[in-house]
Design a protein around this motif. Sequence first.
Motif, PDB file in Angstrom:
ATOM      1  N   ILE A   1       5.403   6.131  -1.256  1.00  0.00           N
ATOM      2  CA  ILE A   1       6.384   6.121  -0.172  1.00  0.00           C
ATOM      3  C   ILE A   1       7.501   5.154  -0.534  1.00  0.00           C
ATOM      4  N   LYS A   2       8.754   5.614  -0.416  1.00  0.00           N
ATOM      5  CA  LYS A   2       9.877   4.769  -0.801  1.00  0.00           C
ATOM      6  C   LYS A   2      10.461   3.989   0.367  1.00  0.00           C
ATOM      7  N   ARG A   3      10.564   4.637   1.529  1.00  0.00           N
ATOM      8  CA  ARG A   3      11.166   3.971   2.682  1.00  0.00           C
ATOM      9  C   ARG A   3      10.278   4.161   3.904  1.00  0.00           C
TER      10      ARG A   3
ATOM     11  N   LEU B   1       0.828  -1.213   0.000  1.00  0.00           N
ATOM     12  CA  LEU B   1       0.000   0.000   0.000  1.00  0.00           C
ATOM     13  C   LEU B   1       0.858   1.257   0.000  1.00  0.00           C
ATOM     14  N   ALA B   2       1.940   1.232   0.765  1.00  0.00           N
ATOM     15  CA  ALA B   2       2.834   2.393   0.833  1.00  0.00           C
ATOM     16  C   ALA B   2       3.506   2.647  -0.514  1.00  0.00           C
ATOM     17  N   ARG B   3       3.930   1.603  -1.168  1.00  0.00           N
ATOM     18  CA  ARG B   3       4.564   1.765  -2.483  1.00  0.00           C
ATOM     19  C   ARG B   3       3.583   2.347  -3.501  1.00  0.00           C
ATOM     20  N   LYS B   4       2.333   1.901  -3.446  1.00  0.00           N
ATOM     21  CA  LYS B   4       1.333   2.435  -4.369  1.00  0.00           C
ATOM     22  C   LYS B   4       1.086   3.914  -4.137  1.00  0.00           C
TER      23      LYS B   4
END
Length: 95
Positions: free
Chosen positions: A37-39, A31-34
Amino acid sequence: MEKKSDIQKSRLSINNITSKSYISKLSIKRLARKSGIKRMSCTIYAEINKFIVEFLTKIVKDIIIFCRYENRTLIKVSDVLVVLRRYGKMYYGKR
Protein backbone atom coordinates in the motif's frame (compact mmCIF):
# COMPACT_ATOMS: atom_id res chain seq x y z
CA MET A 1 3.72 -16.50 50.07
CA GLU A 2 1.58 -17.73 47.22
CA LYS A 3 1.75 -21.24 45.92
CA LYS A 4 3.44 -21.80 42.60
CA SER A 5 0.16 -22.80 40.96
CA ASP A 6 -1.44 -19.48 42.01
CA ILE A 7 1.43 -17.55 40.48
CA GLN A 8 1.19 -19.54 37.26
CA LYS A 9 -2.56 -18.97 37.06
CA SER A 10 -2.10 -15.23 37.48
CA ARG A 11 0.50 -15.09 34.70
CA LEU A 12 -1.57 -16.99 32.18
CA SER A 13 -4.85 -15.17 32.57
CA ILE A 14 -7.35 -14.08 29.95
CA ASN A 15 -8.25 -11.10 32.13
CA ASN A 16 -4.74 -9.65 31.74
CA ILE A 17 -5.47 -8.82 28.09
CA THR A 18 -6.60 -5.21 27.87
CA SER A 19 -8.87 -3.96 25.15
CA LYS A 20 -7.28 -0.49 25.33
CA SER A 21 -4.08 -1.64 23.68
CA TYR A 22 -2.79 0.65 20.98
CA ILE A 23 -0.66 0.10 17.91
CA SER A 24 1.21 3.19 16.73
CA LYS A 25 0.63 4.88 13.40
CA LEU A 26 4.20 4.18 12.41
CA SER A 27 3.75 0.43 12.98
CA ILE A 28 0.54 0.41 10.93
CA LYS A 29 2.25 2.37 8.18
CA ARG A 30 5.18 -0.08 8.18
CA LEU A 31 2.81 -3.05 7.82
CA ALA A 32 0.97 -1.28 4.99
CA ARG A 33 4.19 -0.57 3.12
CA LYS A 34 5.24 -4.21 3.40
CA SER A 35 1.92 -5.31 1.92
CA GLY A 36 2.26 -2.89 -1.02
CA ILE A 37 0.00 0.00 0.00
CA LYS A 38 1.45 3.36 -1.02
CA ARG A 39 -0.98 5.87 0.48
CA MET A 40 -3.46 5.77 3.35
CA SER A 41 -6.09 8.18 4.60
CA CYS A 42 -5.53 9.65 8.05
CA THR A 43 -8.91 8.29 9.24
CA ILE A 44 -8.02 4.68 8.46
CA TYR A 45 -5.51 4.30 11.31
CA ALA A 46 -8.19 4.07 14.01
CA GLU A 47 -10.11 1.40 12.07
CA ILE A 48 -7.00 -0.66 11.37
CA ASN A 49 -5.90 -0.35 14.99
CA LYS A 50 -9.31 -1.51 16.22
CA PHE A 51 -9.31 -4.50 13.85
CA ILE A 52 -5.77 -5.61 14.72
CA VAL A 53 -6.32 -5.33 18.48
CA GLU A 54 -9.60 -7.32 18.27
CA PHE A 55 -8.01 -10.00 16.07
CA LEU A 56 -4.95 -10.42 18.28
CA THR A 57 -7.06 -10.45 21.45
CA LYS A 58 -9.23 -13.22 20.02
CA ILE A 59 -6.20 -15.24 18.93
CA VAL A 60 -4.39 -14.86 22.28
CA LYS A 61 -7.50 -15.82 24.26
CA ASP A 62 -7.81 -19.05 22.28
CA ILE A 63 -4.10 -19.79 22.70
CA ILE A 64 -4.46 -19.36 26.47
CA ILE A 65 -7.43 -21.75 26.45
CA PHE A 66 -5.32 -24.36 24.62
CA CYS A 67 -2.49 -23.99 27.15
CA ARG A 68 -4.82 -24.21 30.13
CA TYR A 69 -6.40 -27.36 28.73
CA GLU A 70 -2.99 -29.03 28.62
CA ASN A 71 -2.00 -27.61 32.05
CA ARG A 72 0.90 -25.61 30.61
CA THR A 73 2.06 -22.04 31.11
CA LEU A 74 4.36 -22.08 28.10
CA ILE A 75 2.90 -21.18 24.72
CA LYS A 76 4.27 -23.32 21.92
CA VAL A 77 4.43 -22.55 18.22
CA SER A 78 2.08 -25.44 17.57
CA ASP A 79 -0.59 -23.76 19.75
CA VAL A 80 -0.42 -20.63 17.62
CA LEU A 81 -0.55 -22.61 14.38
CA VAL A 82 -3.56 -24.65 15.56
CA VAL A 83 -5.48 -21.51 16.50
CA LEU A 84 -4.63 -19.78 13.22
CA ARG A 85 -5.74 -22.87 11.32
CA ARG A 86 -9.03 -22.82 13.26
CA TYR A 87 -9.69 -19.29 12.02
CA GLY A 88 -8.77 -20.17 8.45
CA LYS A 89 -5.53 -18.17 8.42
CA MET A 90 -2.67 -20.07 6.88
CA TYR A 91 0.88 -19.55 8.05
CA TYR A 92 3.56 -19.86 5.40
CA GLY A 93 7.11 -20.11 6.63
CA LYS A 94 10.07 -22.31 7.30
CA ARG A 95 9.56 -25.59 9.08
